[in-house]
Design a protein around this motif. Sequence first.
Motif, short mmCIF file in Angstrom:
data_model
loop_
_atom_site.label_atom_id
_atom_site.label_comp_id
_atom_site.label_asym_id
_atom_site.label_seq_id
_atom_site.Cartn_x
_atom_site.Cartn_y
_atom_site.Cartn_z
N ALA A 16 14.34 57.53 105.61
CA ALA A 16 15.09 58.13 104.49
C ALA A 16 15.81 57.02 103.71
CB ALA A 16 16.08 59.15 105.00
N GLN A 17 16.31 56.01 104.44
CA GLN A 17 17.01 54.91 103.77
C GLN A 17 16.05 54.07 102.91
OE1 GLN A 17 20.09 54.80 103.33
NE2 GLN A 17 20.05 52.89 102.16
N MET A 18 14.81 53.96 103.38
CA MET A 18 13.80 53.28 102.54
C MET A 18 13.70 53.98 101.19
SD MET A 18 10.43 52.49 104.80
CE MET A 18 9.43 52.91 103.38
N THR A 19 13.67 55.31 101.23
CA THR A 19 13.57 56.09 99.98
C THR A 19 14.85 55.92 99.15
OG1 THR A 19 12.20 57.66 101.18
CG2 THR A 19 13.03 58.38 99.04
N ASN A 24 17.36 53.73 94.32
CA ASN A 24 18.27 52.83 93.62
C ASN A 24 17.50 51.83 92.74
OD1 ASN A 24 20.72 53.86 94.21
ND2 ASN A 24 21.53 52.02 95.19
N ALA A 25 16.37 51.38 93.25
CA ALA A 25 15.53 50.48 92.45
C ALA A 25 15.08 51.19 91.17
CB ALA A 25 14.31 50.03 93.26
N GLN A 26 14.71 52.46 91.28
CA GLN A 26 14.27 53.22 90.09
C GLN A 26 15.43 53.39 89.10
OE1 GLN A 26 11.11 52.81 90.60
NE2 GLN A 26 10.49 54.85 89.97
N GLU A 51 17.01 45.52 90.23
CA GLU A 51 15.91 46.45 90.61
C GLU A 51 15.06 45.77 91.69
OE1 GLU A 51 11.77 47.65 90.66
OE2 GLU A 51 12.44 45.88 89.60
N ASN A 52 14.80 44.50 91.47
CA ASN A 52 13.99 43.73 92.42
C ASN A 52 14.69 43.60 93.77
OD1 ASN A 52 11.57 42.37 92.78
ND2 ASN A 52 12.60 40.39 92.60
N GLU A 53 15.99 43.43 93.73
CA GLU A 53 16.77 43.34 94.99
C GLU A 53 16.63 44.62 95.79
OE1 GLU A 53 20.73 42.15 95.57
OE2 GLU A 53 20.69 40.58 94.07
N GLU A 54 16.78 45.75 95.11
CA GLU A 54 16.72 47.04 95.83
C GLU A 54 15.33 47.25 96.44
OE1 GLU A 54 19.28 48.61 96.56
OE2 GLU A 54 20.74 48.00 95.07
N ARG A 55 14.32 46.83 95.72
CA ARG A 55 12.96 46.96 96.25
C ARG A 55 12.79 46.06 97.50
NH1 ARG A 55 9.36 50.06 93.81
NH2 ARG A 55 10.82 50.38 92.10
N VAL A 99 28.06 53.12 95.63
CA VAL A 99 28.98 53.75 96.58
C VAL A 99 28.23 54.80 97.41
CG1 VAL A 99 31.03 55.24 96.74
CG2 VAL A 99 31.05 53.28 95.20
N GLU A 100 27.37 55.56 96.75
CA GLU A 100 26.58 56.56 97.50
C GLU A 100 25.68 55.88 98.53
OE1 GLU A 100 26.44 59.87 93.93
OE2 GLU A 100 24.58 58.84 94.46
N ASN A 101 25.11 54.76 98.12
CA ASN A 101 24.23 54.06 99.07
C ASN A 101 25.02 53.46 100.23
OD1 ASN A 101 21.58 53.60 99.79
ND2 ASN A 101 21.62 51.50 99.06
N THR A 102 26.23 53.01 99.96
CA THR A 102 27.08 52.50 101.03
C THR A 102 27.33 53.61 102.07
OG1 THR A 102 28.16 50.97 99.53
CG2 THR A 102 29.34 51.48 101.55
N ALA A 103 27.58 54.82 101.60
CA ALA A 103 27.80 55.95 102.52
C ALA A 103 26.55 56.18 103.38
CB ALA A 103 28.16 57.21 101.74
#
Length: 183
Positions: A16-19, A24-26, A51-55, A99-103
């Motif tokens: 799920a975290q991969m998604t 976030n990349a999108q 974007e590249n970092e998130e990917r 912030v959402e991703n940190t959670a």
Amino acid sequence: MKTNRLSAAITKALNAQMTNEAHNAQIYLSYASWASAEGYDGIANFLFRHENEERNHMMKILEYILKRGAKVEVTAIPHPGPDPTGVYDCFEKVFKSEVENTANIYRLVEMSMAEKDWATWNFMQWFVKEQTEEETLAIDLLDRIKIAGGAKATDSALYAFNRDLETKPDDAVLAQDVTVDKP
Ligand code: OFO
């Protein structure tokens, strides 16, 4: 002998975290395209790099799941949502998504701790640090736009901000210097 070193619950959460990272990349991709179309090439460049970092984060998790002998599940990526209404709105949304991703990252840390899966706990510490850096960077940029007038910032203030992002290195590690092995 069973070689899968991840529990079903941790495998599901990591997938799920991969998604989440792909999502976030999108978001960065979509906002970068918006910024470029609006003529803010410096801002667009900054957002494309992120974007590249998130990917790369997504790939880092994918590689970890495989390395631990578990199964990767690639799923659909949620829509990034509407375009920002302006530069201030853009960076407010960037901050919110970080912030959402940190959670999400914290939930994985909690899960791995509860399971005493110390390998995953250790792996996730990199993401805890990364989120701190990204939140700091987003807060810093938001502060700068706020000083320039926030949603009411003048064209000349936004021009300077855009130029600044074009030429100034990020506080966080630059995405163009990053590889899948060293995100
Ligand atoms: Fe993946 O680092 Fe932010 O969200």
